[in-house]
Each structure stands twice: as structure tokens, then as C-alpha cells.
Write a protein that holds these residues in place. Structure first.
Motif, PDB file in Angstrom:
ATOM      1  N   TRP A 140      33.484  38.550  24.648  1.00 50.21           N
ATOM      2  CA  TRP A 140      33.297  38.862  26.063  1.00 50.21           C
ATOM      3  C   TRP A 140      33.635  40.332  26.250  1.00 50.21           C
ATOM      4  O   TRP A 140      34.632  40.838  25.738  1.00 50.21           O
ATOM      5  CB  TRP A 140      34.200  37.989  26.920  1.00 50.21           C
ATOM      6  CG  TRP A 140      34.123  38.319  28.376  1.00 50.21           C
ATOM      7  CD1 TRP A 140      35.043  39.006  29.096  1.00 50.21           C
ATOM      8  CD2 TRP A 140      33.067  37.995  29.266  1.00 50.21           C
ATOM      9  NE1 TRP A 140      34.623  39.139  30.397  1.00 50.21           N
ATOM     10  CE2 TRP A 140      33.400  38.520  30.528  1.00 50.21           C
ATOM     11  CE3 TRP A 140      31.854  37.331  29.122  1.00 50.21           C
ATOM     12  CZ2 TRP A 140      32.581  38.390  31.640  1.00 50.21           C
ATOM     13  CZ3 TRP A 140      31.038  37.195  30.244  1.00 50.21           C
ATOM     14  CH2 TRP A 140      31.409  37.719  31.478  1.00 50.21           C
ATOM     15  N   HIS A 141      32.791  41.053  26.984  1.00 48.26           N
ATOM     16  CA  HIS A 141      32.990  42.485  27.188  1.00 48.26           C
ATOM     17  C   HIS A 141      32.780  42.809  28.660  1.00 48.26           C
ATOM     18  O   HIS A 141      31.842  42.331  29.284  1.00 48.26           O
ATOM     19  CB  HIS A 141      31.999  43.277  26.324  1.00 48.26           C
ATOM     20  CG  HIS A 141      32.096  44.755  26.516  1.00 48.26           C
ATOM     21  ND1 HIS A 141      33.102  45.500  25.963  1.00 48.26           N
ATOM     22  CD2 HIS A 141      31.319  45.609  27.209  1.00 48.26           C
ATOM     23  CE1 HIS A 141      32.930  46.771  26.299  1.00 48.26           C
ATOM     24  NE2 HIS A 141      31.853  46.853  27.057  1.00 48.26           N
ATOM     25  N   GLN A 142      33.688  43.631  29.185  1.00 47.55           N
ATOM     26  CA  GLN A 142      33.522  44.091  30.558  1.00 47.55           C
ATOM     27  C   GLN A 142      33.744  45.590  30.585  1.00 47.55           C
ATOM     28  O   GLN A 142      34.726  46.099  30.053  1.00 47.55           O
ATOM     29  CB  GLN A 142      34.502  43.399  31.494  1.00 47.55           C
ATOM     30  CG  GLN A 142      34.284  43.790  32.939  1.00 47.55           C
ATOM     31  CD  GLN A 142      35.051  42.903  33.905  1.00 47.55           C
ATOM     32  OE1 GLN A 142      35.673  41.933  33.506  1.00 47.55           O
ATOM     33  NE2 GLN A 142      34.996  43.239  35.171  1.00 47.55           N
ATOM     34  N   ASP A 143      32.804  46.294  31.205  1.00 53.44           N
ATOM     35  CA  ASP A 143      32.871  47.748  31.327  1.00 53.44           C
ATOM     36  C   ASP A 143      32.556  48.078  32.778  1.00 53.44           C
ATOM     37  O   ASP A 143      31.394  48.147  33.176  1.00 53.44           O
ATOM     38  CB  ASP A 143      31.871  48.398  30.369  1.00 53.44           C
ATOM     39  CG  ASP A 143      31.973  49.912  30.371  1.00 53.44           C
ATOM     40  OD1 ASP A 143      32.957  50.458  30.908  1.00 53.44           O
ATOM     41  OD2 ASP A 143      31.055  50.560  29.837  1.00 53.44           O
ATOM     42  N   HIS A 146      29.337  43.258  32.697  1.00 55.94           N
ATOM     43  CA  HIS A 146      30.058  42.335  31.835  1.00 55.94           C
ATOM     44  C   HIS A 146      29.092  41.368  31.192  1.00 55.94           C
ATOM     45  O   HIS A 146      27.963  41.190  31.650  1.00 55.94           O
ATOM     46  CB  HIS A 146      31.148  41.575  32.612  1.00 55.94           C
ATOM     47  CG  HIS A 146      30.618  40.790  33.764  1.00 55.94           C
ATOM     48  ND1 HIS A 146      30.099  39.527  33.640  1.00 55.94           N
ATOM     49  CD2 HIS A 146      30.501  41.122  35.081  1.00 55.94           C
ATOM     50  CE1 HIS A 146      29.704  39.098  34.831  1.00 55.94           C
ATOM     51  NE2 HIS A 146      29.929  40.049  35.723  1.00 55.94           N
ATOM     52  N   VAL A 197      28.831  40.134  24.037  1.00 58.49           N
ATOM     53  CA  VAL A 197      28.269  41.052  23.045  1.00 58.49           C
ATOM     54  C   VAL A 197      28.207  40.331  21.707  1.00 58.49           C
ATOM     55  O   VAL A 197      28.999  39.423  21.443  1.00 58.49           O
ATOM     56  CB  VAL A 197      29.081  42.357  22.944  1.00 58.49           C
ATOM     57  CG1 VAL A 197      28.984  43.152  24.226  1.00 58.49           C
ATOM     58  CG2 VAL A 197      30.531  42.092  22.604  1.00 58.49           C
TER      59      VAL A 197
END
Length: 93
Positions: free
Chosen positions: A73-76, A80, A83
Motif C-alpha cells: 500500500w502506498h500513499q503520496d 494512494h 504498488v
């Protein structure tokens, strides 16, 4: 991603690399394997298969099926999502 960068092709490449690494041949009256003929700059005197330098797209995943299959899980900021190997490859190259 498609063609040579499709996940099934990368998995097949990993399988082929494993097969080649385990292959032996008979030459000059003795068994010869990959570590006998490979370029191993970090351990040139007594290389093991893991010491052989391999130039392959699978190196981005340490030639490891489990790493190729990883997701996270990726949040920027507000963006989100999950990935996977696609994102890892894009980040590396």
C-alpha cells in the motif's frame, strides 16, 4: 506492460535462469557447471552460483519470485493505491 515485461514472461525467465544455473556438462573428463565458467568479480577464486554476475531484468527483483510477487500500500499526498512489480521496475530504471 506487455511483451518481454509481462509477469508471466519474467517468471518463465526466472525458471530458465534456475535451470541454466543447475546445468552441468562433461568436458575434458570432468563435470563443468556455471560457477566454473561465470564472471564472478566479488569472489573470483571460488565462485558459487550466487556469485556469478547475471545481467537480467530479473535482477531488479534479486532473481526472486517472491519479490516479483510483492505488493504494498502506498500513499503520496492525496494519491494512494497498491504498488507492485510494475512500479518497482519503473522506479529502478
Amino acid at each position: 506492460f506487455s511483451g518481454v515485461l509481462a509477469q508471466d514472461v519474467l517468471l518463465a525467465l526466472l525458471e530458465l535462469q534456475d535451470t541454466l544455473a543447475a546445468t552441468t556438462a562433461r568436458a575434458a573428463g570432468r563435470n563443468v557447471s556455471l560457477q566454473d565458467v561465470c564472471y564472478a568479480p566479488l569472489n573470483p577464486s571460488q565462485p558459487g552460483v550466487g556469485d556469478c554476475a547475471v545481467s537480467s531484468v530479473t535482477q531488479y527483483f534479486q532473481n526472486n519470485r517472491s519479490r516479483l510477487a510483492l505488493t504494498a500500500w502506498h500513499q503520496d499526498g492525496k494519491e494512494h493505491g497498491t504498488v507492485d512489480w510494475h512500479d518497482h521496475l519503473i522506479y529502478c530504471v
